[in-house]
Scaffold this motif. Structure first.
Motif, PDB file in Angstrom:
ATOM      1  N   GLY A   1       8.564  -6.694  -7.231  1.00  0.00           N
ATOM      2  CA  GLY A   1       7.971  -5.828  -7.940  1.00  0.00           C
ATOM      3  C   GLY A   1       6.581  -5.161  -7.428  1.00  0.00           C
ATOM      4  O   GLY A   1       6.300  -4.209  -8.142  1.00  0.00           O
ATOM      5  N   THR A   2       6.312  -5.442  -6.332  1.00  0.00           N
ATOM      6  CA  THR A   2       5.088  -4.705  -5.711  1.00  0.00           C
ATOM      7  C   THR A   2       5.249  -3.200  -5.416  1.00  0.00           C
ATOM      8  O   THR A   2       4.580  -2.353  -5.784  1.00  0.00           O
ATOM      9  CB  THR A   2       4.642  -5.523  -4.370  1.00  0.00           C
ATOM     10  N   GLY A   3       6.316  -3.012  -4.567  1.00  0.00           N
ATOM     11  CA  GLY A   3       7.019  -1.520  -4.281  1.00  0.00           C
ATOM     12  C   GLY A   3       7.080  -0.774  -5.757  1.00  0.00           C
ATOM     13  O   GLY A   3       6.561   0.360  -5.849  1.00  0.00           O
ATOM     14  N   ARG A   4       7.824  -1.269  -6.857  1.00  0.00           N
ATOM     15  CA  ARG A   4       7.781  -0.363  -7.920  1.00  0.00           C
ATOM     16  C   ARG A   4       6.526  -0.229  -8.638  1.00  0.00           C
ATOM     17  O   ARG A   4       6.358   0.841  -9.043  1.00  0.00           O
ATOM     18  CB  ARG A   4       8.771  -1.287  -8.791  1.00  0.00           C
TER      19      ARG A   4
ATOM     20  N   MET B   1       0.849  -1.239   0.056  1.00  0.00           N
ATOM     21  CA  MET B   1      -0.066  -0.134  -0.035  1.00  0.00           C
ATOM     22  C   MET B   1       1.124   1.343  -0.127  1.00  0.00           C
ATOM     23  O   MET B   1       2.236   1.166   0.311  1.00  0.00           O
ATOM     24  CB  MET B   1      -0.826   0.101   1.138  1.00  0.00           C
ATOM     25  N   LEU B   2       0.235   2.466  -0.175  1.00  0.00           N
ATOM     26  CA  LEU B   2       0.915   3.703  -0.248  1.00  0.00           C
ATOM     27  C   LEU B   2       0.068   4.677   0.253  1.00  0.00           C
ATOM     28  O   LEU B   2      -1.408   4.639  -0.021  1.00  0.00           O
ATOM     29  CB  LEU B   2       1.476   4.122  -1.616  1.00  0.00           C
TER      30      LEU B   2
ATOM     31  N   LEU C   1       5.277   4.013   1.866  1.00  0.00           N
ATOM     32  CA  LEU C   1       4.933   2.995   0.987  1.00  0.00           C
ATOM     33  C   LEU C   1       5.393   1.515   1.655  1.00  0.00           C
ATOM     34  O   LEU C   1       6.492   1.657   2.449  1.00  0.00           O
ATOM     35  CB  LEU C   1       6.099   3.226  -0.051  1.00  0.00           C
ATOM     36  N   ALA C   2       4.466   0.644   1.686  1.00  0.00           N
ATOM     37  CA  ALA C   2       4.813  -0.398   2.456  1.00  0.00           C
ATOM     38  C   ALA C   2       4.416  -1.675   1.518  1.00  0.00           C
ATOM     39  O   ALA C   2       3.525  -1.665   0.859  1.00  0.00           O
ATOM     40  CB  ALA C   2       4.041  -0.594   3.825  1.00  0.00           C
ATOM     41  N   VAL C   3       4.988  -2.776   1.514  1.00  0.00           N
ATOM     42  CA  VAL C   3       4.850  -4.103   1.219  1.00  0.00           C
ATOM     43  C   VAL C   3       5.058  -5.157   2.083  1.00  0.00           C
ATOM     44  O   VAL C   3       5.897  -5.190   2.836  1.00  0.00           O
ATOM     45  CB  VAL C   3       5.768  -4.227  -0.146  1.00  0.00           C
TER      46      VAL C   3
END
Length: 162
Positions: free
Chosen positions: A89-92, A62-63, A79-81
């Protein structure tokens, strides 16, 4: 991966995701736990929280975003994964989603910050096109003695012009 605004019923699961995602980050700052995340319901209702979910609906990351009208910047506050999904690749994808949202608002730039000594995070952001603009104290709350790296990604050509 589905990128979308967070739903009101996701506040509690997102608080758990944040606690897990930031556990090592805050321990490195000498704290035992992250949070509290009591601000989530209000920010979700305001449309300021977005999630990355798998096709089955499981939230992967989420962000939280803030619009800085004065500077015409979109600020990535958080920003958290999910730790189980990091490095996939979720953060990107979430950063790309923030950029899409920023461009839709005709933002001049995207901004964010992280603890400066967490070089691996600074590398992730610079790899996504952000540049460190300066180092300084924590922007909100009292100074915790851990300088932050403030980063910016210009979205309009006049931002990068000298």
């Amino acid at each position: 991966m589905i990128l979308r605004p967070a739903l009101p019923e996701e506040a509690e699961p997102l608080a758990r995701l944040l606690a897990a995602a930031f556990l090592e980050y805050v321990r490195g700052l000498g704290r035992e736990a992250s949070g509290p995340y009591d601000w989530l319901p209000e920010r979700i209702a305001a449309g300021e929280v977005h999630v990355a979910a798998d096709p089955g609906g499981r939230v992967l990351g989420m962000l939280a975003l803030t619009w800085d009208a004065g500077e015409q910047n979109l600020v990535v506050d958080l920003l958290a994964v999910d730790p189980a999904c990091q490095g996939q690749g979720t953060g990107r994808a979430l950063l790309a989603h923030a950029e899409t949202l920023a461009c839709a608002r005709d933002a001049r730039a995207l901004r964010l910050h992280t603890v400066a000594r967490y070089e691996h995070l600074v590398r992730i952001y610079t790899g996504a096109g952000y540049a460190v603009t300066h180092l300084g104290p924590r922007p909100k709350g009292e100074d915790d003695g851990h300088p932050r790296a403030f980063l910016m990604k210009p979205l309009r050509t006049e931002i990068g012009a000298a």
